[in-house]
Write a protein that holds these residues in place. Structure first.
Motif, PDB file in Angstrom:
ATOM      1  N   SER A  99       0.832  -1.194   0.000  1.00 60.07           N
ATOM      2  CA  SER A  99       0.000   0.000   0.000  1.00 60.07           C
ATOM      3  C   SER A  99       0.865   1.243   0.000  1.00 60.07           C
ATOM      4  O   SER A  99       1.969   1.246   0.553  1.00 60.07           O
ATOM      5  N   GLU A 100       0.336   2.289  -0.595  1.00 62.39           N
ATOM      6  CA  GLU A 100       0.991   3.594  -0.511  1.00 62.39           C
ATOM      7  C   GLU A 100       0.497   4.286   0.753  1.00 62.39           C
ATOM      8  O   GLU A 100      -0.714   4.345   1.004  1.00 62.39           O
ATOM      9  N   ILE A 101       1.430   4.773   1.551  1.00 67.08           N
ATOM     10  CA  ILE A 101       1.068   5.454   2.796  1.00 67.08           C
ATOM     11  C   ILE A 101       0.676   6.888   2.474  1.00 67.08           C
ATOM     12  O   ILE A 101       1.430   7.625   1.864  1.00 67.08           O
ATOM     13  N   LYS A 102      -0.518   7.264   2.874  1.00 67.46           N
ATOM     14  CA  LYS A 102      -1.032   8.614   2.669  1.00 67.46           C
ATOM     15  C   LYS A 102      -1.136   9.305   4.015  1.00 67.46           C
ATOM     16  O   LYS A 102      -1.562   8.704   4.986  1.00 67.46           O
ATOM     17  N   GLN A 103      -0.751  10.549   4.036  1.00 69.01           N
ATOM     18  CA  GLN A 103      -0.809  11.282   5.323  1.00 69.01           C
ATOM     19  C   GLN A 103      -1.545  12.582   5.168  1.00 69.01           C
ATOM     20  O   GLN A 103      -1.631  13.169   4.191  1.00 69.01           O
TER      21      GLN A 103
END
Length: 103
Positions: A99-103
């Motif tokens: 997964s791509e970590i989104k913040q």
């Protein structure tokens, strides 16, 4: 930044040795993949969403890397050794999600 999640499914016959996972398997993975690994941690499944419901996963491991390429380059050469160690702590067949970590 990406997260590699390794999800160990729960069932009536599932076994998982969290002590081995934390003290032997994760350090092995960290040593083999080296500096590409930014962080890692484990979750122990406690319950499902409804009262009395079992967790969907007996455990989960989460590893963070800068990119999918960084993960693949560092993990790929050691995949055999890492996967061979699974039998030492679980009888399940994990699912992997990147997964791509989104913040």
């Amino acid at each position: 930044m990406i997260k590699v999640s390794v999800l160990y499914p729960n069932s009536d016959s599932a076994t998982f040795d969290m002590d081995y996972y934390l003290n032997t398997h994760l350090p092995l993975v960290a040593e083999l993949v080296g500096e590409a690994l930014l962080s890692g941690h484990a979750d122990k499944g406690l319950a499902g969403g409804a009262p009395g419901e079992a967790p969907a996963y007996i455990a989960m491991g989460h590893l963070t890397f800068d990119s999918v390429e960084s993960f693949q380059q560092s993990f790929g050469p050691h995949q055999g050794a890492i996967l061979a160690d699974l039998a030492n702590f679980t009888n399940t067949h994990p699912t992997v999600q990147i997964s791509e970590i989104k913040q």
